[in-house]
Design a protein around this motif. Structure first.
Motif, short mmCIF file in Angstrom:
data_model
loop_
_atom_site.label_atom_id
_atom_site.label_comp_id
_atom_site.label_asym_id
_atom_site.label_seq_id
_atom_site.Cartn_x
_atom_site.Cartn_y
_atom_site.Cartn_z
N PRO A 4 0.82 -1.22 0.00
CA PRO A 4 0.00 0.00 0.00
C PRO A 4 0.85 1.26 0.00
N GLY A 5 2.05 1.18 0.59
CA GLY A 5 2.95 2.33 0.54
C GLY A 5 3.38 2.63 -0.88
N ILE A 6 3.68 1.58 -1.65
CA ILE A 6 4.05 1.77 -3.05
C ILE A 6 2.87 2.30 -3.85
N ALA A 7 1.66 1.75 -3.60
CA ALA A 7 0.48 2.22 -4.33
C ALA A 7 0.22 3.70 -4.05
N TYR A 8 0.35 4.10 -2.79
CA TYR A 8 0.18 5.51 -2.44
C TYR A 8 1.28 6.35 -3.09
N PHE A 9 2.50 5.86 -3.04
CA PHE A 9 3.64 6.59 -3.62
C PHE A 9 3.44 6.80 -5.12
N LEU A 10 3.03 5.77 -5.84
CA LEU A 10 2.83 5.90 -7.29
C LEU A 10 1.68 6.84 -7.61
N SER A 11 0.65 6.88 -6.75
CA SER A 11 -0.47 7.80 -7.00
C SER A 11 -0.05 9.25 -6.84
N ALA A 12 1.07 9.49 -6.11
CA ALA A 12 1.58 10.85 -5.96
C ALA A 12 2.41 11.28 -7.16
N TRP A 13 2.69 10.35 -8.07
CA TRP A 13 3.52 10.64 -9.23
C TRP A 13 2.78 10.50 -10.56
N PHE A 14 1.76 9.62 -10.62
CA PHE A 14 1.11 9.33 -11.90
C PHE A 14 -0.39 9.61 -11.82
N PRO A 15 -0.95 10.37 -12.78
CA PRO A 15 -2.40 10.59 -12.82
C PRO A 15 -3.13 9.32 -13.27
N ALA A 16 -4.46 9.35 -13.19
CA ALA A 16 -5.28 8.15 -13.42
C ALA A 16 -5.04 7.53 -14.78
N SER A 47 12.43 9.87 -4.87
CA SER A 47 12.03 11.18 -4.32
C SER A 47 10.56 11.06 -3.94
N ASP A 48 10.17 11.65 -2.81
CA ASP A 48 8.81 11.48 -2.33
C ASP A 48 7.77 12.10 -3.25
N ARG A 49 8.08 13.26 -3.82
CA ARG A 49 7.12 14.00 -4.65
C ARG A 49 7.82 14.61 -5.86
N PRO A 50 7.08 14.93 -6.92
CA PRO A 50 7.71 15.58 -8.08
C PRO A 50 8.44 16.87 -7.70
N GLN A 51 7.90 17.61 -6.72
CA GLN A 51 8.51 18.88 -6.31
C GLN A 51 9.93 18.69 -5.78
N GLU A 52 10.27 17.48 -5.32
CA GLU A 52 11.57 17.24 -4.69
C GLU A 52 12.54 16.53 -5.64
N LEU A 85 14.84 15.80 -12.29
CA LEU A 85 13.99 16.30 -13.36
C LEU A 85 14.31 17.76 -13.63
N THR A 86 14.11 18.22 -14.86
CA THR A 86 14.26 19.65 -15.15
C THR A 86 13.05 20.38 -14.57
N PRO A 87 13.16 21.70 -14.35
CA PRO A 87 11.99 22.46 -13.86
C PRO A 87 10.76 22.29 -14.75
N GLU A 88 10.96 22.26 -16.06
CA GLU A 88 9.84 22.10 -16.99
C GLU A 88 9.18 20.74 -16.82
N GLU A 89 10.00 19.71 -16.64
CA GLU A 89 9.45 18.36 -16.45
C GLU A 89 8.69 18.26 -15.13
N ARG A 90 9.23 18.85 -14.08
CA ARG A 90 8.51 18.84 -12.80
C ARG A 90 7.16 19.53 -12.93
N ASP A 91 7.13 20.66 -13.60
CA ASP A 91 5.89 21.44 -13.71
C ASP A 91 4.83 20.70 -14.51
N VAL A 92 5.23 20.03 -15.58
CA VAL A 92 4.22 19.36 -16.40
C VAL A 92 3.65 18.14 -15.65
N ILE A 93 4.45 17.47 -14.83
CA ILE A 93 3.94 16.36 -14.01
C ILE A 93 3.00 16.88 -12.94
N ILE A 94 3.39 17.95 -12.26
CA ILE A 94 2.55 18.53 -11.21
C ILE A 94 1.22 18.99 -11.80
#
Length: 437
Positions: free
Chosen positions: A139-151, A214-219, A223-232
């Motif tokens: 469940p930790g991995i499932a939660y972690f992946l949901s913080a990185w990938f949209p539906a 990394s816990d979140r895209p922001q961290e 990734l380049t700033p542009e890549e972080r922003d498009v994921i967020i």
């Protein structure tokens, strides 16, 4: 982005440019995270199910009955489930990277320690403790992946992560057969070598997790700033169905409870056959090495079937309907396995059942994150996994008990098909509530 433009705004470039940047960003995330996480889950599942191969020698050496083995194999999940929610809440507090690494290192050490068991009591204690150490991993991995990938990505991403389950058995079967073949080396039995060799890699992988994730895209400095922003932006723009953000309401939500019952049903069936498959094959008077190679065949089919089916479920956007079909295939597979006296047809039935339950896992875990977010996702996913994973205790225990009572595995497999049939029914009920999934 670097120039302050919103990646979702046409002023920062054409829609095609944004989609290209998005594809590049997510591809980089996938190659950074999925190989190490999938490899970790391979050894996690080996750690849970290698007991089935160890039993080919261990039960004789320790004098375990089928019922005692079934209890010991399943009691891991009591420890796992009892500490699941606390572990996931600690993950939410301390961060996925540190907590997932801690889980892997501790379970690797304890898995190696399984070579020290000397009887039923120590067998029970070590399996329970191992379950406590593993608590919160999936469940930790499932939660972690949901913080990185949209539906739009989740079923495919989860299928590539969960392919570790059948792959662990594809490699675990032949590897288990080889480990049993070095019986007596350095004074250790083959089953003891199996635990040591399959447990130690988890410790090494845990240290790599600390360095790579990394816990979140922001961290994510990789990734380049542009890549972080498009994921967020992709995550923030995601449409969720009546999203729940707090744990209390999540645990009272009927969708969470239906998901829990569905997961319980196919988990009972899954572990009921996976733990006992080597001993089921043993009744055909096969050698340990033959059992290892033959048992790999159903899991290879399951790995291929899961990836194809999860991709189709994503593209069709009919995840719950496909989940019901997966469970129905497993029911049919179990019934084929017990209704014929022919080994080839029985193996075909078990293969179909394993394809069904394995594909069901990948599709299933993309559903709760559609309506759970934040701490509700961390706790809600852990709750679903906590109750559902008790199937890892009941499945092996039921099959072992029925084997001792009837002298064959058919009655236990019939019970497994009943649990899968219940998952079909609950999936159809969930479909009536969540109509666009």
């Amino acid at each position: 982005m670097a120039n302050g433009a919103n990646p979702g705004n046409g002023s920062s470039g054409s829609e095609a440019d944004i989609e290209t940047l998005k594809a590049v960003a997510f591809r980089k995330v996938i190659w950074r995270m999925l190989p190490i996480l999938t490899l970790g889950y391979v050894f996690n599942f080996l750690d849970r199910t290698n007991i089935g191969f160890a039993a080919l020698q261990m039960n004789r050496d320790l004098g375990l009955t089928a019922t005692q083995f079934g209890w010991g194999a399943g009691i891991l999940f009591i420890g796992y489930c009892g500490f699941e929610i606390p572990s996931n809440m600690l993950l939410y507090r301390f961060g996925a990277r540190r907590w997932i690494a801690r889980i892997m290192i501790s379970w690797g050490v304890l898995s190696c320690g399984m070579c020290l068991v000397s009887g039923p009591i120590s067998f029970y204690i070590m399996r329970f403790t191992l379950g406590v150490a593993e608590a919160g991993f999936f469940p930790g991995i499932a939660y972690f992946l949901s913080a990185w990938f949209p539906a739009e990505y989740r079923a495919r991403i989860l299928s590539w992560f969960l392919v570790a389950i059948p792959i662990s058995s594809v490699i675990g079967g032949p590897l288990g057969g080889m480990m049993l073949g070095i019986d007596g080396a350095l004074g250790l039995a083959g089953w003891q070598w199996l635990f040591v060799i399959e447990g130690f890699p988890a410790v090494i992988i845990g240290f790599f997790v600390l360095r790579l994730l990394s816990d979140r895209p922001q961290e994510a400095t990789w990734l380049t700033p542009e890549e972080r922003d498009v994921i967020i932006a992709s995550l923030e723009n995601e449409k969720r169905e009546q999203a729940i953000r707090r744990l209390g309401p999540a645990l009272r939500d009927v969708r969470v409870w239906l998901c829990t019952l569905i997961y319980l049903g196919f988990t009972v069936g899954s572990y009921g056959v996976q733990i006992w498959l080597p001993l089921i094959l043993k009744e055909q008077h096969l050698s340990d090495m033959q059992i290892g190679w033959i048992s790999a065949v159903p899991y290879l089919a399951a790995a291929i079937g899961m990836i194809i089916w999860a991709r189709f479920a994503d593209q069709s956007n009919r995840k719950i309907s496909n989940l019901a079909l997966c469970c129905l295939l497993a029911v049919i597979g179990f019934l084929i396995a017990i209704s014929t006296g022919r080994f080839d047809l029985s193996l075909f039935g078990l293969t179909a059942a394993l394809v069904g339950v394995t594909a069901a896992r990948a599709i299933f875990w993309s559903i709760p994150t559609k309506f759970l977010t934040g701490v509700a996702a961390a706790g809600g996913i852990a709750f679903i996994n906590t109750i559902g994973t008790t199937g890892g205790f009941f499945g092996p225990m039921i099959v072992g008990y029925m084997k001792d009572r009837t002298g064959s595995f058919e009655a236990g497999l019939l019970v497994m098909s009943g649990f899968l049939a219940a998952s079909v029914v609950f999936s159809l009920l969930l479909k009536r509530i969540i109509r666009d999934a």
